[in-house]
Design a protein around this motif. Structure first.
Motif, PDB file in Angstrom:
ATOM      1  N   UNK A 162      -0.536  13.973  -5.985  1.00 48.60           N
ATOM      2  CA  UNK A 162      -0.102  12.602  -6.310  1.00 48.60           C
ATOM      3  C   UNK A 162       1.183  12.193  -5.593  1.00 48.60           C
ATOM      4  N   UNK A 163       1.205  12.436  -4.281  1.00 54.04           N
ATOM      5  CA  UNK A 163       2.362  11.957  -3.511  1.00 54.04           C
ATOM      6  C   UNK A 163       1.892  10.941  -2.474  1.00 54.04           C
ATOM      7  N   UNK A 164       2.808  10.101  -2.084  1.00 65.49           N
ATOM      8  CA  UNK A 164       2.498   9.079  -1.079  1.00 65.49           C
ATOM      9  C   UNK A 164       3.742   8.835  -0.243  1.00 65.49           C
ATOM     10  N   UNK A 165       3.508   8.450   1.013  1.00 69.53           N
ATOM     11  CA  UNK A 165       4.647   8.183   1.903  1.00 69.53           C
ATOM     12  C   UNK A 165       4.229   7.218   3.008  1.00 69.53           C
ATOM     13  N   UNK A 166       5.187   6.424   3.466  1.00 68.11           N
ATOM     14  CA  UNK A 166       5.014   5.630   4.684  1.00 68.11           C
ATOM     15  C   UNK A 166       5.702   6.440   5.777  1.00 68.11           C
ATOM     16  N   UNK A 167       4.927   6.862   6.770  1.00 65.13           N
ATOM     17  CA  UNK A 167       5.480   7.830   7.719  1.00 65.13           C
ATOM     18  C   UNK A 167       6.369   7.191   8.786  1.00 65.13           C
ATOM     19  N   UNK A 168       6.269   5.879   8.970  1.00 63.53           N
ATOM     20  CA  UNK A 168       7.011   5.216  10.057  1.00 63.53           C
ATOM     21  C   UNK A 168       8.257   4.501   9.517  1.00 63.53           C
ATOM     22  N   UNK A 169       9.452   4.861  10.005  1.00 66.14           N
ATOM     23  CA  UNK A 169      10.646   4.135   9.539  1.00 66.14           C
ATOM     24  C   UNK A 169      10.515   2.645   9.858  1.00 66.14           C
ATOM     25  N   UNK A 170      10.910   1.805   8.906  1.00 67.39           N
ATOM     26  CA  UNK A 170      10.875   0.356   9.126  1.00 67.39           C
ATOM     27  C   UNK A 170       9.556  -0.301   8.749  1.00 67.39           C
ATOM     28  N   UNK A 171       8.483   0.523   8.629  1.00 69.01           N
ATOM     29  CA  UNK A 171       7.192  -0.050   8.209  1.00 69.01           C
ATOM     30  C   UNK A 171       7.234  -0.315   6.704  1.00 69.01           C
ATOM     31  N   UNK A 172       6.450  -1.291   6.249  1.00 71.25           N
ATOM     32  CA  UNK A 172       6.470  -1.566   4.803  1.00 71.25           C
ATOM     33  C   UNK A 172       5.143  -2.109   4.298  1.00 71.25           C
ATOM     34  N   UNK A 173       4.938  -1.860   3.007  1.00 70.96           N
ATOM     35  CA  UNK A 173       3.729  -2.322   2.321  1.00 70.96           C
ATOM     36  C   UNK A 173       3.918  -3.736   1.798  1.00 70.96           C
ATOM     37  N   UNK A 174       2.841  -4.542   1.879  1.00 74.43           N
ATOM     38  CA  UNK A 174       2.751  -5.826   1.179  1.00 74.43           C
ATOM     39  C   UNK A 174       1.370  -5.831   0.527  1.00 74.43           C
ATOM     40  N   UNK A 175       1.337  -5.728  -0.798  1.00 70.67           N
ATOM     41  CA  UNK A 175       0.047  -5.616  -1.496  1.00 70.67           C
ATOM     42  C   UNK A 175      -0.334  -6.937  -2.172  1.00 70.67           C
ATOM     43  N   UNK A 176       0.269  -8.029  -1.722  1.00 75.34           N
ATOM     44  CA  UNK A 176       0.011  -9.346  -2.329  1.00 75.34           C
ATOM     45  C   UNK A 176      -1.448  -9.758  -2.286  1.00 75.34           C
ATOM     46  N   UNK A 177      -2.206  -9.232  -1.318  1.00 70.08           N
ATOM     47  CA  UNK A 177      -3.612  -9.627  -1.202  1.00 70.08           C
ATOM     48  C   UNK A 177      -4.492  -8.945  -2.242  1.00 70.08           C
ATOM     49  N   UNK A 178      -3.974  -7.879  -2.850  1.00 69.49           N
ATOM     50  CA  UNK A 178      -4.843  -7.028  -3.677  1.00 69.49           C
ATOM     51  C   UNK A 178      -4.356  -6.764  -5.096  1.00 69.49           C
ATOM     52  N   UNK A 179      -3.041  -6.884  -5.325  1.00 70.90           N
ATOM     53  CA  UNK A 179      -2.488  -6.387  -6.591  1.00 70.90           C
ATOM     54  C   UNK A 179      -2.986  -7.160  -7.818  1.00 70.90           C
ATOM     55  N   UNK A 180      -3.051  -8.487  -7.708  1.00 71.66           N
ATOM     56  CA  UNK A 180      -3.468  -9.265  -8.888  1.00 71.66           C
ATOM     57  C   UNK A 180      -4.925  -8.976  -9.251  1.00 71.66           C
ATOM     58  N   UNK A 181      -5.757  -8.854  -8.222  1.00 74.50           N
ATOM     59  CA  UNK A 181      -7.173  -8.561  -8.482  1.00 74.50           C
ATOM     60  C   UNK A 181      -7.343  -7.190  -9.103  1.00 74.50           C
ATOM     61  N   UNK A 182      -6.552  -6.223  -8.610  1.00 78.08           N
ATOM     62  CA  UNK A 182      -6.640  -4.867  -9.153  1.00 78.08           C
ATOM     63  C   UNK A 182      -6.119  -4.857 -10.593  1.00 78.08           C
ATOM     64  N   UNK A 183      -5.049  -5.613 -10.837  1.00 73.44           N
ATOM     65  CA  UNK A 183      -4.520  -5.729 -12.212  1.00 73.44           C
ATOM     66  C   UNK A 183      -5.603  -6.324 -13.121  1.00 73.44           C
ATOM     67  N   UNK A 184      -6.325  -7.317 -12.597  1.00 71.91           N
ATOM     68  CA  UNK A 184      -7.418  -7.936 -13.365  1.00 71.91           C
ATOM     69  C   UNK A 184      -8.480  -6.914 -13.724  1.00 71.91           C
ATOM     70  N   UNK A 185      -8.760  -6.049 -12.779  1.00 66.30           N
ATOM     71  CA  UNK A 185      -9.784  -5.019 -13.033  1.00 66.30           C
ATOM     72  C   UNK A 185      -9.317  -4.066 -14.143  1.00 66.30           C
ATOM     73  N   UNK A 186      -8.056  -3.628 -14.060  1.00 67.86           N
ATOM     74  CA  UNK A 186      -7.518  -2.743 -15.100  1.00 67.86           C
ATOM     75  C   UNK A 186      -7.554  -3.442 -16.461  1.00 67.86           C
ATOM     76  N   UNK A 187      -7.198  -4.733 -16.466  1.00 65.31           N
ATOM     77  CA  UNK A 187      -7.145  -5.484 -17.722  1.00 65.31           C
ATOM     78  C   UNK A 187      -8.547  -5.690 -18.299  1.00 65.31           C
ATOM     79  N   UNK A 188      -9.497  -6.034 -17.429  1.00 68.43           N
ATOM     80  CA  UNK A 188     -10.877  -6.231 -17.897  1.00 68.43           C
ATOM     81  C   UNK A 188     -11.407  -4.930 -18.499  1.00 68.43           C
ATOM     82  N   UNK A 189     -11.146  -3.809 -17.826  1.00 63.82           N
ATOM     83  CA  UNK A 189     -11.604  -2.519 -18.361  1.00 63.82           C
ATOM     84  C   UNK A 189     -11.001  -2.268 -19.737  1.00 63.82           C
ATOM     85  N   UNK A 190      -9.698  -2.555 -19.862  1.00 63.33           N
ATOM     86  CA  UNK A 190      -9.033  -2.355 -21.159  1.00 63.33           C
ATOM     87  C   UNK A 190      -9.664  -3.246 -22.232  1.00 63.33           C
ATOM     88  N   UNK A 191      -9.882  -4.517 -21.913  1.00 62.94           N
ATOM     89  CA  UNK A 191     -10.411  -5.458 -22.924  1.00 62.94           C
ATOM     90  C   UNK A 191     -11.825  -5.059 -23.334  1.00 62.94           C
TER      91      UNK A 191
END
Ligand code: AMP
Ligand code: MG
Length: 321
Positions: A162-191
């Motif tokens: 359970x480890x994760x890393x960005x191997x390139x200095x200066x590179x960065x993640x932007x998960x704006x395209x996916x995070x809300x939908x994934x949150x919706x999936x977690x929430x739907x499963x819970x409900x």
């Protein structure tokens, strides 16, 4: 102001959904401080005490995922995506199983979308983010330089420990395209695991509608789709949804206009400029995470290619061009 507009929009969605405002079994709650958007949960199934308890648990679940995927803030007691971006080029960090699963989905998204949805585009999308704040467009040179830092393979995850890393200095993640939908999936499963059959969860326009609008005599929910060139809450069309999620990507959500040209927030990784194929793309499918991924992916493709991709995942699409 933005929140007020979202509230009006979402109330309009709810009005369309309910069809019967006075139905005493409809209970709804809203959260304003997660994922930089307005979230509402409406159900037809619970008494007041049950509803309050489920709403609290739902909030906790969504808040936890929001914190884990937040790229703008650090939170004590957890390693989140802000921490991962800050540690780019350094040692792997231990992350939660939930974050591991999400990062794994993010890596798959690159393949599913034919390399159009790339969460390692952070260096590029942050230049566009800055442009929306300052009103000054990024130069093509600065975009080209930033693009050198966007290879999806810079994101390395190890599910053994359970480890994760960005191997390139200066590179960065932007998960704006996916995070809300994934949150919706977690929430739907819970409900659904909580035994709730009839509900609507609206995460800032990502609408998951399950069961039916009880008391309306209708079997499916009706969801309004925003007219991309009209005031918030003006619907161009509607779609009918049951046990599925409708997610829209649009050029009207976050943008600046410079010299009469609109520069919005969904960036084509090939040109590094905002994509110009469509004004909005709505994808309807059972899996909220997949709907969010596909709506962004299809926004970045010509219609024919997008429709074929959506069909391969059993998703419906509505284009507004
Ligand atoms: P959505 O509204 O789900 O289509 O996601 C749009 C958000 O995804 C933007 O605000 C950016 O944060 C991010 N983004 C923009 N372009 C891309 C891209 N090509 N790949 C991955 N994420 C992107
Ligand atoms: Mg999306």
């Amino acid at each position: 102001m933005k929140k007020t507009r979202l509230l009006i929009l979402c109330l309009c969605v709810l009005f369309l959904l309910s069809g019967c405002k006075s139905d005493p079994e409809i209970r709804t709650t809203s959260y304003y401080d997660l994922f930089d958007t307005y979230i509402s949960f409406t159900t037809y199934d619970l008494d007041e005490a049950e509803f309050n308890s489920v709403s609290e648990e739902l909030y906790t679940l969504l808040q936890d995922f929001h914190h884990q995927t937040d790229i703008y803030h650090h939170y004590d007691g957890m390693t989140n995506l802000y921490d991962m971006n800050a540690a780019a080029g350094g040692n792997p960090l231990t992350v939660s199983e939930t974050l591991m699963d999400f990062l794994n989905f993010c890596i798959e998204a690159d393949t599913v979308s034919n390399h159009k949805v790339n969460v390692m585009l952070g260096s590029v999308t942050s230049l566009w983010h800055e442009a929306r704040e300052t009103g000054t467009l990024p130069s093509q040179e600065s975009l080209n330089a930033a693009a050198e830092l966007t290879d999806i393979h810079f994101l390395k995850i190890n599910s053994q420990d359970n480890t994760a890393v960005i191997t390139m200095p200066g590179a960065s993640l932007d998960v704006g395209a996916l995070a809300k939908g994934y949150a919706g999936k977690l929430a739907v499963n819970f409900l659904r695991d909580s035994g709730i059959d009839n509900f609507v969860l609206n995460l800032g326009g990502n609408v998951c509608a399950y069961g039916q609008p009880v008391g309306t005599g209708r079997d499916r929910f009706t969801i309004g789709i925003q007219d991309p060139r009209a005031a918030d809450g003006t619907y161009k069309t509607t779609c009918s949804v049951k046990d599925a999620c409708a997610v829209t990507s649009g050029d009207y959500q976050r943008f600046i206009e410079v010299d009469g040209v609109r520069y919005h927030h969904i960036i084509d990784p090939d040109t590094l400029q905002p994509s110009a194929y469509h004004h909005s793309v709505t994808v309807i499918c059972e899996d909220s995470a997949m709907a969010d991924l596909l709506s962004t992916a299809l926004f970045l493709m010509p219609e024919e290619e997008g429709t074929a991709l959506a069909e391969s995942y059993g998703a419906e699409v509505i284009y507004l061009d």
